[in-house]
Design an enzyme around this catalytic site. Structure first.
Site, PDB file in Angstrom:
ATOM      1  N   ALA A 188     -46.747 -74.343  12.702  1.00  0.00           N
ATOM      2  CA  ALA A 188     -45.835 -74.240  13.851  1.00  0.00           C
ATOM      3  C   ALA A 188     -44.767 -75.306  13.678  1.00  0.00           C
ATOM      4  CB  ALA A 188     -46.597 -74.430  15.164  1.00  0.00           C
ATOM      5  N   ILE A 189     -43.943 -75.108  12.640  1.00  0.00           N
ATOM      6  CA  ILE A 189     -42.904 -76.091  12.336  1.00  0.00           C
ATOM      7  C   ILE A 189     -41.804 -75.994  13.396  1.00  0.00           C
ATOM      8  CG2 ILE A 189     -41.277 -76.918  10.576  1.00  0.00           C
ATOM      9  CD1 ILE A 189     -44.264 -76.977   9.697  1.00  0.00           C
ATOM     10  N   GLY A 190     -41.401 -74.781  13.720  1.00  0.00           N
ATOM     11  CA  GLY A 190     -40.387 -74.595  14.766  1.00  0.00           C
ATOM     12  C   GLY A 190     -38.966 -74.639  14.248  1.00  0.00           C
ATOM     13  N   LEU A 191     -38.749 -74.063  13.051  1.00  0.00           N
ATOM     14  CA  LEU A 191     -37.395 -73.918  12.488  1.00  0.00           C
ATOM     15  C   LEU A 191     -36.650 -75.234  12.327  1.00  0.00           C
ATOM     16  CD1 LEU A 191     -36.051 -70.668  14.219  1.00  0.00           C
ATOM     17  CD2 LEU A 191     -37.172 -70.881  11.997  1.00  0.00           C
ATOM     18  N   CYS A 217     -39.759 -65.412  13.456  1.00  0.00           N
ATOM     19  CA  CYS A 217     -40.423 -66.718  13.543  1.00  0.00           C
ATOM     20  C   CYS A 217     -41.214 -66.772  14.839  1.00  0.00           C
ATOM     21  CB  CYS A 217     -39.419 -67.862  13.515  1.00  0.00           C
ATOM     22  SG  CYS A 217     -40.249 -69.462  13.752  1.00  0.00           S
ATOM     23  N   THR A 266     -45.324 -64.504   9.317  1.00  0.00           N
ATOM     24  CA  THR A 266     -46.703 -64.898   9.628  1.00  0.00           C
ATOM     25  C   THR A 266     -47.239 -64.164  10.854  1.00  0.00           C
ATOM     26  OG1 THR A 266     -45.828 -66.717  10.931  1.00  0.00           O
ATOM     27  CG2 THR A 266     -46.414 -67.185   8.641  1.00  0.00           C
ATOM     28  N   GLY A 322     -49.323 -64.188   1.232  1.00  0.00           N
ATOM     29  CA  GLY A 322     -50.538 -64.564   0.517  1.00  0.00           C
ATOM     30  C   GLY A 322     -50.514 -64.381  -0.988  1.00  0.00           C
TER      31      GLY A 322
END
Lengths: 313, 257
Positions: free
Chosen positions: A70-73, A130, A193, A244
């Site tokens: 959950a980087i958040g762009l 995202c 994802t 993957g």
């Protein structure tokens, strides 16, 4: 004959392997491991109009054969990407696919118009999938009409072909793909994802500060394969497959499902050399299987008679 | 240069409760120099567990071509690592990150090394290299309890060493900051590694002094590409540092703790 060379809208790829957006930054980190010119293309980290810090940490959590992020762009913003990152990438003989994101349609359009004019940007990847930002991102990727409208607007301003990155977090991915194709997209990239969560057994709280995150890694591969299998039979625009991928065998599986090129994501984190390794292994695998050219493999799993025609052994 | 190698396990032993000392040999050791750098270890060949484990270097021995890593068994990955036997191979990526700046300690000066729990190991190589440079090393090492204590004699070989335990079962009772106060320990430079509350307390107590902190954060790639381990920079909403590639050692005040 370069048996790995692939022609896609806007992209003459010397091989069909490229690092996936968000898993390779803007290339600087991996340039210390190998010459980035060996890559088919590079999908750079999602770029937004303004710089973004992203979410609080923890931003990653491991899962069985996968990881949640959950980087958040997080990104340095359009101006800095244009002034620093893209010019730096010009030293490599590799086409760039610029992943773009925004909170509003206007922001997408503005970023698309500007970044598509950069000399080494050969295609755009419209990030409507995202799962880790509150505004934008997946909000544009779950309703076919909205995704189609955004695709149309971006197509109007972009000077390079537009690929749209599909979210697997939808009920009917085929309907989504068809709507985007009709809106004028030049290609699809899939899958982003899958939304997931992990909870800490000691605290009883989610591990990720964001609560949910996007699942990637080998765990999601069967879902990616199934979705590409379905979508590739329903649309006529090419698909860059991802989800993957770790080995040359995985790459072939994606081609068989219906992909025309393949992106490698999470595997870069585990093995920085994974992309060149796959590129080197592919010709050996093609020999073993008696395949003349990688492009013969696209859609073999559903094309009638394809196996008999192309497989020597 | 960062490299990737299947290094060979020379030995592995338990040195404290759930705490293991793993000795590895390989060409990669020649690239290891800075105390505070870490290696990223794949504990299983299989896809599960998927990610590497960042573990700090505790000792670098160029003559023997060996390095030592001390880790605590916390989850599935480290549990698998405890199974490694001499002769086994371990997939290692490294050395990674930026370590403790040795030049910050003047020769003949006094360096205070403060470690908490599994943050202690990287300070050992630091103590060794500082002592070699003629720096006076004082170590304050905090552990939860007596059973968790390790490397007391090893640190003592380089200078005054104080041990504190949270429950008072060994050494002095209390926190490392209490020990520093009680003993009136002075320093020209302070280096620390340990839990974030400890690092915060040190940064606040010695604001403005030369204090270097090694941070820990959940990591993905370990090389700066995935943006998992970022931290804020004071005074900016968007500026950031990555713990893995800009750190893990930062000067106190450089990043928001």
């Amino acid at each position: 004959m370069n048996r790995l060379a692939v022609e896609l809208p806007g992209l003459s790829l010397k091989n069909p392997i490229m690092p996936a957006s968000g898993c390779f930054g803007f290339g600087r980190e991996y340039a210390q491991f190998y010459d980035l010119s060996v890559l088919g293309a590079i999908m750079i980290k999602a770029t937004t109009k303004e710089p973004r810090f992203g979410n609080s940490t923890p931003r990653v959590a491991e899962t069985p054969s996968g990881m949640l992020n959950a980087i958040g762009l997080q990104n340095p913003g359009l101006d800095k990407v244009l002034a620093e990152e893209l010019p730096w990438l010009e030293q490599f003989d590799v086409p760039i696919i610029a992943n773009i994101a925004g909170s509003t349609m206007e922001e997408y359009v503005e970023v698309a118009e500007t970044i598509s004019k950069a000399p080494n940007v050969h295609a755009l990847e419209l990030n409507i999938s995202c799962p880790n930002v509150k505004k934008g991102g997946i909000a544009f990727g779950t309703v076919p009409e909205v995704a189609a409208e955004l695709t149309r607007l971006v197509k109007e301003v972009s000077v390079v072909p537009v690929y749209v990155k599909l979210s697997p977090n939808v009920t009917d991915i085929v309907a989504m793909a068809k709507a985007i194709e009709q809106a004028g997209a030049d290609g699809l990239t899939m899958i982003n994802t899958l939304v997931g969560m992990r909870i800490d057994v000691k605290t009883g709280r989610p591990i990720l500060a964001n609560g949910t995150g996007g699942l990637s890694g080998p765990a999601v591969k069967p879902i990616a394969i199934r979705m590409i299998y379905e979508v590739s039979q329903a649309v006529s625009i090419p698909i860059i497959g991802m989800g993957g991928v770790q080995t040359a065998e995985d790459v072939l599986e994606f081609f068989y499902a219906g992909a025309s090129a393949v992106a490698v994501g999470t595997a870069n984190f585990i093995d920085p050399f994974v992309c060149p390794t796959i590129i080197n292994e592919l010709p050996v695998l093609l020999d073993e299987l008696g395949i003349r050219h990688i492009s013969e493999c696209t859609g073999r799993s559903w094309k009638t008679g394809a196996h008999a025609v192309h497989c020597r052994s | 240069m960062i490299g990737r190698e299947r290094m060979t396990v020379v030995s592995q032993r338990m040195i404290a409760e759930r705490t293991y000392e793993l000795t590895l040999s390989g060409q990669l050791v020649a690239q290891m120099n800075e105390p505070g750098q870490f290696v990223h270890i794949k504990v299983a060949e299989a896809a599960d567990p998927l990610l590497r484990r960042p573990l700090s270097l505790c000792q670098i021995d160029h003559k023997q071509g060996q390095c030592i890593i001390i880790y605590r068994q916390e989850g599935k990955g480290t549990a698998l690592l405890t199974q490694k036997q001499p002769g086994d191979r371990v997939d290692v990526l490294g050395p990674l990150g930026h370590g403790f700046p040795l030049d910050a300690a003047p020769a003949g000066g006094r360096a205070l090394l403060v470690g908490g729990g599994i943050g202690v190991p990287p300070l050992y190589e630091l103590a060794k290299q500082l002592a070699n440079r003629g720096v006076n090393v004082v170590s304050v090492l905090g552990f939860a309890t007596k059973a968790a204590v390790f490397y007391e004699a090893e640190f003592a070989a380089f200078g005054e060493t104080y041990i504190a335990t949270d429950d008072g079962s060994y050494g002095m009772a209390g926190r490392v900051t209490d020990v520093i106060e009680q003993q009136g320990l002075s320093f020209d430079v302070l280096y620390a590694c340990g839990p974030k509350p400890m690092l915060k307390a040190l940064a606040e107590r010695f604001r403005g002094r030369p204090v270097y902190l090694s941070l820990e954060e959940r990591m993905g790639c370990g090389v700066g590409a995935c943006f998992a381990c970022v931290c804020h920079v004071p005074g900016s909403e968007t500026a950031y540092k990555k713990v893995c590639s800009d750190g893990p050692v930062f000067r106190a005040g450089e990043v928001v703790l």
